[in-house]
Scaffold this motif. Structure first.
Motif, PDB file in Angstrom:
ATOM      1  N   VAL A  38       0.845  -1.196   0.000  1.00 15.58           N
ATOM      2  CA  VAL A  38       0.000   0.000   0.000  1.00 15.58           C
ATOM      3  C   VAL A  38       0.879   1.244   0.000  1.00 15.58           C
ATOM      4  CG1 VAL A  38      -1.862   1.207   1.188  1.00 15.58           C
ATOM      5  CG2 VAL A  38      -1.736  -1.288   1.307  1.00 15.58           C
ATOM      6  N   LEU A  39       0.624   2.128  -0.954  1.00 17.09           N
ATOM      7  CA  LEU A  39       1.397   3.359  -1.091  1.00 17.09           C
ATOM      8  C   LEU A  39       0.449   4.555  -0.969  1.00 17.09           C
ATOM      9  CD1 LEU A  39       3.990   4.042  -3.955  1.00 17.09           C
ATOM     10  CD2 LEU A  39       2.434   5.796  -3.181  1.00 17.09           C
ATOM     11  N   ALA A  40       0.804   5.514  -0.133  1.00 14.10           N
ATOM     12  CA  ALA A  40      -0.014   6.727  -0.009  1.00 14.10           C
ATOM     13  C   ALA A  40       0.636   7.854  -0.784  1.00 14.10           C
ATOM     14  CB  ALA A  40      -0.179   7.099   1.455  1.00 14.10           C
ATOM     15  N   GLU A  41      -0.143   8.505  -1.634  1.00 15.78           N
ATOM     16  CA  GLU A  41       0.364   9.598  -2.476  1.00 15.78           C
ATOM     17  C   GLU A  41       0.123  10.945  -1.819  1.00 15.78           C
ATOM     18  OE1 GLU A  41       0.060   9.134  -6.967  1.00 15.78           O
ATOM     19  OE2 GLU A  41      -1.971   8.788  -6.256  1.00 15.78           O
ATOM     20  N   GLY A  42       0.962  11.903  -2.148  1.00 12.65           N
ATOM     21  CA  GLY A  42       0.692  13.289  -1.769  1.00 12.65           C
ATOM     22  C   GLY A  42       0.875  13.592  -0.296  1.00 12.65           C
ATOM     23  N   ILE A  43       1.843  12.936   0.340  1.00 17.34           N
ATOM     24  CA  ILE A  43       2.122  13.225   1.755  1.00 17.34           C
ATOM     25  C   ILE A  43       2.926  14.527   1.828  1.00 17.34           C
ATOM     26  CG2 ILE A  43       3.236  12.397   3.869  1.00 17.34           C
ATOM     27  CD1 ILE A  43       2.888   9.537   2.819  1.00 17.34           C
ATOM     28  N   GLU A  44       2.398  15.499   2.552  1.00 15.09           N
ATOM     29  CA  GLU A  44       3.065  16.814   2.627  1.00 15.09           C
ATOM     30  C   GLU A  44       3.553  17.174   4.015  1.00 15.09           C
ATOM     31  OE1 GLU A  44       0.492  19.760   0.865  1.00 15.09           O
ATOM     32  OE2 GLU A  44       0.813  18.983  -1.167  1.00 15.09           O
ATOM     33  N   THR A  45       2.941  16.581   5.057  1.00 12.75           N
ATOM     34  CA  THR A  45       3.296  17.006   6.422  1.00 12.75           C
ATOM     35  C   THR A  45       3.723  15.803   7.272  1.00 12.75           C
ATOM     36  OG1 THR A  45       1.090  16.669   7.368  1.00 12.75           O
ATOM     37  CG2 THR A  45       1.509  18.810   6.313  1.00 12.75           C
ATOM     38  N   PRO A  46       4.549  16.073   8.315  1.00  7.04           N
ATOM     39  CA  PRO A  46       4.927  15.000   9.235  1.00  7.04           C
ATOM     40  C   PRO A  46       3.703  14.359   9.906  1.00  7.04           C
ATOM     41  CG  PRO A  46       6.339  16.924   9.566  1.00  7.04           C
ATOM     42  CD  PRO A  46       5.262  17.349   8.611  1.00  7.04           C
ATOM     43  N   ALA A  47       2.640  15.140  10.132  1.00  9.67           N
ATOM     44  CA  ALA A  47       1.435  14.576  10.771  1.00  9.67           C
ATOM     45  C   ALA A  47       0.782  13.545   9.849  1.00  9.67           C
ATOM     46  CB  ALA A  47       0.452  15.695  11.103  1.00  9.67           C
ATOM     47  N   GLN A  48       0.734  13.856   8.555  1.00 13.60           N
ATOM     48  CA  GLN A  48       0.160  12.889   7.599  1.00 13.60           C
ATOM     49  C   GLN A  48       1.023  11.623   7.552  1.00 13.60           C
ATOM     50  OE1 GLN A  48       0.233  15.473   4.206  1.00 13.60           O
ATOM     51  NE2 GLN A  48      -1.595  16.593   4.862  1.00 13.60           N
ATOM     52  N   LEU A  49       2.331  11.814   7.593  1.00 15.16           N
ATOM     53  CA  LEU A  49       3.244  10.670   7.587  1.00 15.16           C
ATOM     54  C   LEU A  49       3.032   9.799   8.831  1.00 15.16           C
ATOM     55  CD1 LEU A  49       5.721   8.989   6.780  1.00 15.16           C
ATOM     56  CD2 LEU A  49       7.174  10.772   7.748  1.00 15.16           C
ATOM     57  N   ASP A  50       2.946  10.426  10.010  1.00 20.98           N
ATOM     58  CA  ASP A  50       2.738   9.682  11.259  1.00 20.98           C
ATOM     59  C   ASP A  50       1.468   8.853  11.192  1.00 20.98           C
ATOM     60  OD1 ASP A  50       4.974  10.559  12.436  1.00 20.98           O
ATOM     61  OD2 ASP A  50       4.008  11.998  13.799  1.00 20.98           O
ATOM     62  N   ARG A  51       0.412   9.497  10.731  1.00 20.44           N
ATOM     63  CA  ARG A  51      -0.879   8.824  10.660  1.00 20.44           C
ATOM     64  C   ARG A  51      -0.769   7.563   9.789  1.00 20.44           C
ATOM     65  NH1 ARG A  51      -5.083   6.700  12.466  1.00 20.44           N
ATOM     66  NH2 ARG A  51      -6.998   6.796  11.241  1.00 20.44           N
ATOM     67  N   LEU A  52      -0.139   7.707   8.613  1.00 24.39           N
ATOM     68  CA  LEU A  52      -0.034   6.589   7.678  1.00 24.39           C
ATOM     69  C   LEU A  52       0.874   5.494   8.208  1.00 24.39           C
ATOM     70  CD1 LEU A  52      -0.170   8.842   4.606  1.00 24.39           C
ATOM     71  CD2 LEU A  52      -1.581   6.791   4.891  1.00 24.39           C
ATOM     72  N   HIS A  53       1.947   5.916   8.855  1.00 25.02           N
ATOM     73  CA  HIS A  53       2.860   4.947   9.441  1.00 25.02           C
ATOM     74  C   HIS A  53       2.135   4.135  10.514  1.00 25.02           C
ATOM     75  CE1 HIS A  53       7.097   4.131  11.230  1.00 25.02           C
ATOM     76  NE2 HIS A  53       6.605   3.115  10.567  1.00 25.02           N
ATOM     77  N   ASN A  54       1.349   4.836  11.342  1.00 23.99           N
ATOM     78  CA  ASN A  54       0.586   4.148  12.394  1.00 23.99           C
ATOM     79  C   ASN A  54      -0.456   3.195  11.837  1.00 23.99           C
ATOM     80  OD1 ASN A  54       2.009   5.381  14.414  1.00 23.99           O
ATOM     81  ND2 ASN A  54       0.550   7.081  14.635  1.00 23.99           N
ATOM     82  N   LEU A  55      -0.968   3.517  10.657  1.00 26.03           N
ATOM     83  CA  LEU A  55      -1.971   2.637  10.031  1.00 26.03           C
ATOM     84  C   LEU A  55      -1.307   1.440   9.363  1.00 26.03           C
ATOM     85  CD1 LEU A  55      -4.432   5.160   8.290  1.00 26.03           C
ATOM     86  CD2 LEU A  55      -4.811   3.829  10.366  1.00 26.03           C
TER      87      LEU A  55
END
Ligand code: C2E
Ligand code: CA
Ligand code: CA
Length: 255
Positions: A209-226
């Motif tokens: 699973v790849l998430a596109e358009g990550i711009e902020t550390p908060a978005q990265l944290d959320r995706l990493h946690n998921l």
């Protein structure tokens, strides 16, 4: 249209490369090849302006074969960032026309030979709506690509027809979650619930699973946690010319 044809002939169309990051280690595992048109007067023209125009004629096939050739040649110059991570792969976007073009497989065979990259290092990006529009034909094309050991990334996932029953049959190597779930503009709570569900679905089906358009550390944290595997976005880098991609590989943290 004529102008675009000339631009392609004159070398004013180029491929740039956006790094794809392994979220657990921060290592670059590949790059997405994205097309750029440098217009002498109008400056940089983005692909979502000229690709749909080109789609109206056979010019899209010429642009598509240019993209494949150029991206595979670029990948042949990339070195591994560390011995535990394989050589970086390249993902190339296919238009609907190109995906259904009977000459696609022979073109790929030819380019695999001339670039000398192993087929596992080429991944073709097809949007969910193109792949699921004619599932029988898609499965035939997938069969041929599988035989060549070439994987598919299902692009803009979550925005198309989402025929979930066909997702397992299609068995793409990667699903690319659309940016609208990663950076929702409205109804953030619901988008986040959908994001969680899509990551979990991909993981349970054993797809990357790849998430596109990550711009902020908060978005990265959320995706990493998921437990999302891979990411792409301006947080790391936009698409850059090939030499910058090579420099980036030399600086990538060891994963
Ligand atoms: P796409 O395949 O969904 O590509 C992702 C787009 O999101 C790219 O725009 C990329 O630069 C942009 N992007 C990446 N990270 C971020 C981020 O963090 N924030 C924001 N706001 N944007 C981000 P680009 O390069 O303008 O390409 C637009 C579309 O044009 C692509 O969407 C793809 O559908 C098409 N395209 C680009 N290159 C090619 C090509 O070689 N062949 C074909 N057929 N289509 C292409
Ligand atoms: Ca794409
Ligand atoms: Ca996309």
């Amino acid at each position: 249209m004529q102008e675009l044809r000339e631009a392609l002939a004159n070398g004013d169309v180029a491929m740039h490369y956006q790094p794809i990051i392994d979220l657990a280690s921060g290592t670059i595992v590949g790059f997405e090849a994205l097309m750029r048109w440098q217009h002498p007067e109008r400056g940089w023209i983005p692909p979502d302006v000229f690709i749909p125009l080109a789609e109206q004629s056979d010019l899209i096939l010429e642009l598509g074969s240019f993209a494949l050739k150029t991206a595979m040649a670029a990948a042949s110059t990339w070195k591994a960032t560390n011995p535990n991570v394989g050589l970086p792969y390249v993902t190339v976007n296919l238009s609907a026309h190109q995906f259904h073009d009977p000459g696609l497989i022979s073109l790929i065979r030819q380019e695999l030979e001339s670039s000398a990259i192993s087929p596992e290092r080429l991944i073709l990006e097809v949007t969910e709506s193109v792949a699921l529009a004619d599932i029988a034909e898609t499965l035939n094309i997938m069969d041929e690509l599988n035989r060549l050991k070439i994987g598919i990334a299902l692009d803009d996932f979550g925005t198309g027809y989402s025929s979930l029953s066909y997702l397992a049959a299609l068995n793409p190597k990667i699903i690319k979650i659309d940016q609208s779930f990663v950076r929702p503009k409205h109804d953030k709570k619901r988008s986040d619930t959908l994001l969680e569900a899509i990551v979990s679905l991909g993981n349970k089906l054993n797809m990357t699973v790849l998430a596109e358009g990550i711009e902020t550390p908060a978005q990265l944290d959320r995706l990493h946690n998921l437990d999302c595997d891979l990411g792409q976005g301006f947080l790391w880098s936009p698409a850059v010319p090939v030499q910058e991609a090579i420099d980036m590989l030399a600086q990538s943290p060891e994963g």
